[in-house]
Design a protein around this motif. Structure first.
Motif, short mmCIF file in Angstrom:
data_model
loop_
_atom_site.label_atom_id
_atom_site.label_comp_id
_atom_site.label_asym_id
_atom_site.label_seq_id
_atom_site.Cartn_x
_atom_site.Cartn_y
_atom_site.Cartn_z
N MET A 126 8.86 -4.79 15.36
CA MET A 126 8.40 -4.31 14.06
C MET A 126 7.95 -5.49 13.21
O MET A 126 8.60 -6.52 13.14
N ARG A 127 6.81 -5.34 12.55
CA ARG A 127 6.33 -6.39 11.65
C ARG A 127 7.14 -6.35 10.35
O ARG A 127 7.63 -5.30 9.93
N VAL A 128 7.23 -7.49 9.70
CA VAL A 128 8.03 -7.58 8.49
C VAL A 128 7.50 -6.65 7.41
O VAL A 128 8.27 -6.00 6.69
N HIS A 129 6.18 -6.53 7.27
CA HIS A 129 5.65 -5.66 6.23
C HIS A 129 5.96 -4.19 6.52
O HIS A 129 6.15 -3.39 5.59
N VAL A 130 6.06 -3.82 7.80
CA VAL A 130 6.46 -2.45 8.15
C VAL A 130 7.93 -2.25 7.83
O VAL A 130 8.33 -1.20 7.30
N LEU A 131 8.75 -3.24 8.14
CA LEU A 131 10.17 -3.17 7.78
C LEU A 131 10.32 -3.02 6.27
O LEU A 131 11.12 -2.19 5.79
N ASN A 132 9.57 -3.80 5.50
CA ASN A 132 9.66 -3.71 4.04
C ASN A 132 9.36 -2.29 3.56
O ASN A 132 10.07 -1.75 2.70
N SER A 133 8.32 -1.69 4.11
CA SER A 133 7.94 -0.34 3.69
C SER A 133 8.99 0.68 4.10
O SER A 133 9.31 1.61 3.35
N PHE A 134 9.53 0.53 5.32
CA PHE A 134 10.56 1.45 5.76
C PHE A 134 11.80 1.35 4.88
O PHE A 134 12.37 2.36 4.45
N LEU A 135 12.23 0.13 4.60
CA LEU A 135 13.39 -0.05 3.74
C LEU A 135 13.16 0.58 2.37
O LEU A 135 14.03 1.26 1.82
N ALA A 136 11.97 0.36 1.80
CA ALA A 136 11.68 0.93 0.48
C ALA A 136 11.73 2.45 0.51
O ALA A 136 12.15 3.08 -0.47
N SER A 137 11.35 3.05 1.64
CA SER A 137 11.40 4.51 1.73
C SER A 137 12.83 5.03 1.66
O SER A 137 13.05 6.21 1.35
N LYS A 138 13.80 4.17 1.93
CA LYS A 138 15.22 4.53 1.84
C LYS A 138 15.87 3.95 0.58
O LYS A 138 17.10 3.99 0.44
N GLY A 139 15.05 3.37 -0.30
CA GLY A 139 15.61 2.76 -1.50
C GLY A 139 16.31 1.45 -1.24
O GLY A 139 17.23 1.06 -1.97
N LEU A 140 15.87 0.72 -0.19
CA LEU A 140 16.50 -0.52 0.23
C LEU A 140 15.48 -1.65 0.26
O LEU A 140 14.27 -1.43 0.22
N ALA A 141 15.98 -2.88 0.38
CA ALA A 141 15.10 -4.05 0.46
C ALA A 141 15.86 -5.21 1.09
O ALA A 141 17.09 -5.27 1.03
N LEU A 142 15.12 -6.13 1.69
CA LEU A 142 15.71 -7.42 2.06
C LEU A 142 15.98 -8.20 0.78
O LEU A 142 15.21 -8.12 -0.18
N GLU A 143 17.05 -8.98 0.80
CA GLU A 143 17.38 -9.75 -0.40
C GLU A 143 16.34 -10.83 -0.68
O GLU A 143 16.03 -11.14 -1.82
N ASN A 144 15.78 -11.39 0.39
CA ASN A 144 14.76 -12.42 0.24
C ASN A 144 13.86 -12.40 1.46
O ASN A 144 14.28 -11.98 2.55
N THR A 145 12.62 -12.81 1.30
CA THR A 145 11.67 -12.88 2.41
C THR A 145 10.85 -14.14 2.29
O THR A 145 10.87 -14.83 1.27
N GLY A 146 10.08 -14.43 3.34
CA GLY A 146 9.10 -15.49 3.25
C GLY A 146 7.88 -15.03 2.48
O GLY A 146 7.82 -13.90 1.98
N ALA A 147 6.89 -15.92 2.39
CA ALA A 147 5.68 -15.62 1.63
C ALA A 147 4.71 -14.74 2.40
O ALA A 147 3.80 -14.17 1.83
N ILE A 148 4.88 -14.66 3.72
CA ILE A 148 4.00 -13.89 4.59
C ILE A 148 4.82 -12.78 5.23
O ILE A 148 5.98 -12.98 5.60
N ALA A 149 4.23 -11.60 5.38
CA ALA A 149 4.95 -10.46 5.95
C ALA A 149 4.28 -9.94 7.21
O ALA A 149 4.51 -8.81 7.62
N LEU A 150 3.48 -10.78 7.86
CA LEU A 150 2.73 -10.35 9.05
C LEU A 150 3.53 -10.48 10.33
O LEU A 150 3.24 -9.83 11.33
N GLN A 151 4.54 -11.36 10.34
CA GLN A 151 5.24 -11.67 11.57
C GLN A 151 6.07 -10.49 12.05
O GLN A 151 6.40 -9.59 11.29
N SER A 152 6.45 -10.54 13.32
CA SER A 152 7.45 -9.60 13.80
C SER A 152 8.80 -9.99 13.21
O SER A 152 9.03 -11.15 12.85
#
Length: 524
Positions: A126-152
């Motif tokens: 799963m790409r990081v940007h997909v993870l971000n969107s999935f988490l947001a759909s559940k009202g969740l988020a990573l505490e911190n991320t890098g500047a790019i969200a393209l990586q797996s």
């Protein structure tokens, strides 16, 4: 990344029972085209069982094995002449489990935070940007991320990708569990309670221990951040940013255009969740392209616009900002008076993951390296690097057929909290991270010799402070450097686990052999 299908390599995996799509005709390039290899075969497995079969067969046949995601590494860490696996098809969310089973837990949505934190298991492709969107759909988020969200997810965590935050760790510190496919095709699960010795090391495994097929991350209730970029004179910002700005703001970073006096202080501050969103990207991917490092809101190309980004070269001559000064290594002097901004701030308010990273592809091709030192030594190291940037002549552009782009230069500082992961760059020390970038355009990177002229000097300067390198970004490190800058116990811990999990060296490649002590004798 891209593929050149004009070359034909050897046949694929003879005898494997996996039915994964395979290609035996490819030259692989990373995303900015400067790293490339010719794998023996390339496969896109769609199940964990296929991964296990492919790995088992390739290992038994004596081939090396590497996994690639977005190809967003700048170093040679993913290069191989053996089996290259791409796990894009393994990108499903698997489970969401409340971290406090004793308390009622209610999922949220992008407009409502979940009632508490959760452990979220996903497939590692799963790409990081997909993870971000999935988490947001559940009202969740990573505490911190890098500047790019393209990586797996696996690629970002395996190289200790980080953002900025005085008390915030890298993305690897959010991992609660992993599933690895080992060289013999067996599967190993690891967490703080299950195979804890593996877990402590494998969170930053560098692709040297096995193929990560599942990752469980700690997610917090979704939150919002105000992102503020304020321009300053570098000459005035530099003596104040450490330690005053560092101590004042948790999520602080700063950057500048080398050989000029133009600098920016970038802050991300938590705001109440009912604060209205002022979209950080205005709903436009092209606006994100104007911010290729996700660290700058203002347009820093003098003749750029949203529809046609044009990159201009840096100034022909240096503009002295900070004189070369003698200093005692590892000690930074107290800062100066708070500077006055040179222009208005640019602000936005958005969901945390959108304020932390842009979710689109990088429009312009660039090359990057980072040096990680003790936070207390970072400011003095930056001053030395600025002095070099200001005093050195710009390298001449080489003649030849390669149409290297005109370029822009970028240097920045971020801060990351220490961790206890064996070969994480933040192992054992709160860290200041100096990043250097040469930016080309959307079709061609800048000349690599220009990048090397500055980046090699930054690495040399950092050596005096025990500087470490980002495993996924350009560096010239050696096995002797690894032994010198990491605790001996951590290096031994990593090497012993690697030998235990992969005794024949199936997951080693030339890049890792050059940087991991005592691995040359087992490399294939």
């Amino acid at each position: 990344m891209r593929w050149d299908l004009g070359r034909t390599l050897a046949a694929g995996l003879a005898g494997t029972t996996a039915k994964a799509p395979q290609s035996a005709a490819a030259e692989w390039f990373n995303w900015n085209t400067l790293q490339h290899c010719e794998p023996w075969t390339f496969s896109r497995p769609t199940t964990e069982a296929q991964v296990a079969d492919l790995v088992r067969a390739a290992s038994a046949a004596g081939h090396r094995i590497k996994t690639v995601g977005a190809g967003h590494s700048f170093s040679g860490i993913t290069l191989t002449d053996g089996l290259m696996l791409q796990l894009d098809a393994l990108d499903a969310p698997l489970s969401v489990t409340p971290l406090d089973p004793s308390a009622p837990w209610t999922p949220g949505s992008p407009s409502k935070p979940a009632s508490g934190s959760a452990a979220v298991e996903v497939q590692a492709g799963m790409r990081v940007h997909v993870l971000n969107s999935f988490l947001a759909s559940k009202g969740l988020a990573l505490e911190n991320t890098g500047a790019i969200a393209l990586q797996s997810v696996a690629g970002a965590t395996s190289t200790s990708t980080h953002g900025t935050g005085r008390n915030l760790g890298s993305m690897a510190t959010s991992i609660l569990g992993l599933r690895l496919v080992l060289a013999n095709g067996t599967v190993l699960d690891a967490s703080a309670s299950l195979n804890p010795g593996v877990f402590r090391v494998a969170r930053v495994g560098l692709g040297a221990l096995g193929v990560i097929v599942r990752v469980t991350v700690r997610a917090v209730p979704l939150f919002k951040l105000r992102r503020t970029a304020t321009p300053y004179s570098l000459k005035e910002l530099l003596p104040w940013v450490w330690p005053q700005a560092f101590n004042r703001w948790e999520r602080m970073q700063w950057y500048f255009t080398p050989r000029t006096d133009s600098a920016t202080l970038l802050l991300r501050e938590a705001v109440p969740f009912d604060t209205p969103i002022v979209d950080c990207w205005n709903g436009s991917a092209k606006l994100a392209w104007r911010d290729p490092f996700a660290d700058q809101v203002a347009d820093w190309h003098s003749n750029a616009n949203a529809s046609d980004v044009q990159v201009v070269s840096g100034p022909e001559g240096p503009t002295p900002v900070v004189p070369q000064a003698s200093r005692r290594r590892g000690v930074t002097q107290a800062g100066g008076a708070e500077p006055v901004p040179t222009g208005p701030s640019v602000e936005c308010v958005d969901l945390s993951y959108r304020a932390l990273a842009h979710q689109t592809d990088d429009y312009d091709l660039y090359e990057e390296m980072e040096v990680f030192v003790d936070a207390n030594a970072s400011q003095a190291l930056m001053e030395e690097f600025i002095a070099f940037q200001n005093s050195t002549p710009l390298p001449p552009q080489p003649a030849g057929s390669q149409p290297w782009a005109k370029y822009a230069l970028f240097t920045g500082m971020r801060y990351v909290a220490k961790d206890d992961i064996a070969l994480s760059m933040m192992n054992g020390r709160d860290t200041g991270v100096i990043s250097f970038i040469t930016l080309g355009n959307h079709t061609h990177p800048a000349d690599p010799s220009t990048f090397a002229h500055f980046a090699e000097q930054l690495e040399r300067l950092g050596n005096a402070d025990g500087g470490r390198w980002h495993w996924g970004k350009m560096n010239w490190a050696t096995a002797a450097d690894t032994a010198r800058v990491y605790p001996a116990s951590s290096v031994s811990q990593f090497l012993e686990l690697r030998a235990q999990l992969d005794p024949s060296g199936a997951f080693l490649d030339d890049y890792l052999v050059q940087r991991l002590p005592n691995t040359g004798s087992v490399a294939r």
